[in-house]
Scaffold this active site. Structure first.
Site, PDB file in Angstrom:
ATOM      1  N   THR A 141       0.808  -1.224   0.000  1.00  0.00           N
ATOM      2  CA  THR A 141       0.000   0.000   0.000  1.00  0.00           C
ATOM      3  C   THR A 141       0.843   1.277   0.000  1.00  0.00           C
ATOM      4  O   THR A 141       0.295   2.375   0.133  1.00  0.00           O
ATOM      5  CB  THR A 141      -0.906   0.005   1.247  1.00  0.00           C
ATOM      6  OG1 THR A 141      -0.079  -0.159   2.412  1.00  0.00           O
ATOM      7  CG2 THR A 141      -1.917  -1.143   1.200  1.00  0.00           C
ATOM      8  N   GLU A 142       2.144   1.148  -0.159  1.00  0.00           N
ATOM      9  CA  GLU A 142       3.038   2.294   0.000  1.00  0.00           C
ATOM     10  C   GLU A 142       2.672   3.485  -0.880  1.00  0.00           C
ATOM     11  O   GLU A 142       2.752   4.640  -0.442  1.00  0.00           O
ATOM     12  CB  GLU A 142       4.494   1.867  -0.286  1.00  0.00           C
ATOM     13  CG  GLU A 142       5.123   1.025   0.813  1.00  0.00           C
ATOM     14  CD  GLU A 142       4.919  -0.467   0.635  1.00  0.00           C
ATOM     15  OE1 GLU A 142       5.636  -1.255   1.255  1.00  0.00           O
ATOM     16  OE2 GLU A 142       3.985  -0.849  -0.135  1.00  0.00           O
ATOM     17  N   VAL A 143       2.293   3.211  -2.164  1.00  0.00           N
ATOM     18  CA  VAL A 143       2.025   4.337  -3.074  1.00  0.00           C
ATOM     19  C   VAL A 143       0.836   5.175  -2.619  1.00  0.00           C
ATOM     20  O   VAL A 143       0.697   6.330  -3.024  1.00  0.00           O
ATOM     21  CB  VAL A 143       1.793   3.843  -4.525  1.00  0.00           C
ATOM     22  CG1 VAL A 143       3.080   3.266  -5.101  1.00  0.00           C
ATOM     23  CG2 VAL A 143       0.655   2.830  -4.606  1.00  0.00           C
TER      24      VAL A 143
END
Length: 258
Positions: A134-136
């Site tokens: 989910t980093e983006v």
């Protein structure tokens, strides 16, 4: 304060249990350092043949501790690079460990937590677990795990996971090749133990270590170089004590005690 990691040995399996359930087992510097120490200790322990990474609580690992990351934003580039390299070293240690490493996933594995599961050799998960990078979605990037993820599932599937950032089900993760097996929650611990014991009893630890090493190294070579490397390793394996013991036992119709 609880220690961030529980480490213990049972029947030749070295267990590393993430122990920050109140923080959803988020990764901070203490957790990463503890995991590296645990892996190193089990790598050197001749009694340990398989390593299992598991977690306390309902979540396997939620990824980087965001409050910890926020505290690093005032650091210099060099300070952040040192911290990032610590996580890189952990993933590399797991991927290149001479011991087979199994992830026992009892809950969600997200972002860096999904990365932790990705770099393990095998993974057992409950059906309820969610996976994803989910980093983006928060302006961050899944930098380090990308190197391992593309190797594991290929560029196309990796792009889907890394660029859209959505969570996927355990069934979807298995279909992508991200995890190996889905089991019932009440069977998870026993299934992992049984599989680990199968590897311990039926396979040479030396052979598994050499095979794992070759899988890591052969992919960066050209076809000719890869085949020459494989031939040299084949020749090397013939002279090992385990190969001599195994072939002699097979020809004499004796059971092998590994």
């Amino acid at each position: 304060m609880n220690h961030p990691l529980n480490a213990f040995v049972k029947d030749r399996i070295g267990y590393l249990e993430l122990n920050r359930p109140e923080k959803r087992n988020a990764l901070n510097s203490e957790m990463v350092v503890a995991l590296k120490g645990g892996i190193q200790n089990f790598n050197e322990d001749k009694e340990v043949k398989i390593i299992v990474i598991k977690a306390a609580g309902k979540v396997f690992c939620s990824g980087a501790d965001l409050k910890y990351l926020q505290s690093l934003q005032s650091n210099t580039y060099e300070e952040n690079l040192a911290d990032s390299r610590s996580l890189k070293d952990l993933f590399y240690m797991i991927y290149t460990s001479p011991k087979v490493v199994i992830a026992e996933i009892q809950g969600h594995a997200i972002a860096g937590g999904c990365g932790l599961a990705t770099v393990c050799d095998f993974s057992f998960s409950v059906n309820e677990a969610k996976f994803g990078y989910t980093e983006v979605k928060i302006g961050f990037i899944p930098a380090i795990v990308k190197v391992f993820l593309i190797r594991k599932i290929g560029e196309g599937k990796a792009k889907q996971l890394l660029l859209d950032g959505d969570l996927i089900s355990a069934a979807e993760a298995k279909e992508m090749g991200l995890i190996n097996w889905i089991v019932e929650e009440n069977e998870l611990e026993n299934k992992v133990f049984t599989y680990a014991q199968k590897l311990i009893k039926q396979n040479s630890g030396q052979s598994m270590a050499l095979t794992k090493e070759m899988i890591a190294k052969v992919q960066e070579r050209s076809l000719d170089d890869g085949l020459e490397y494989a031939a040299s390793m084949n020749a090397k394996a013939r002279g090992t004590a385990d190969c001599q013991k195994g072939i002699a036992a097979f020809l004499n119709k004796e059971s092998i005690q590994w």
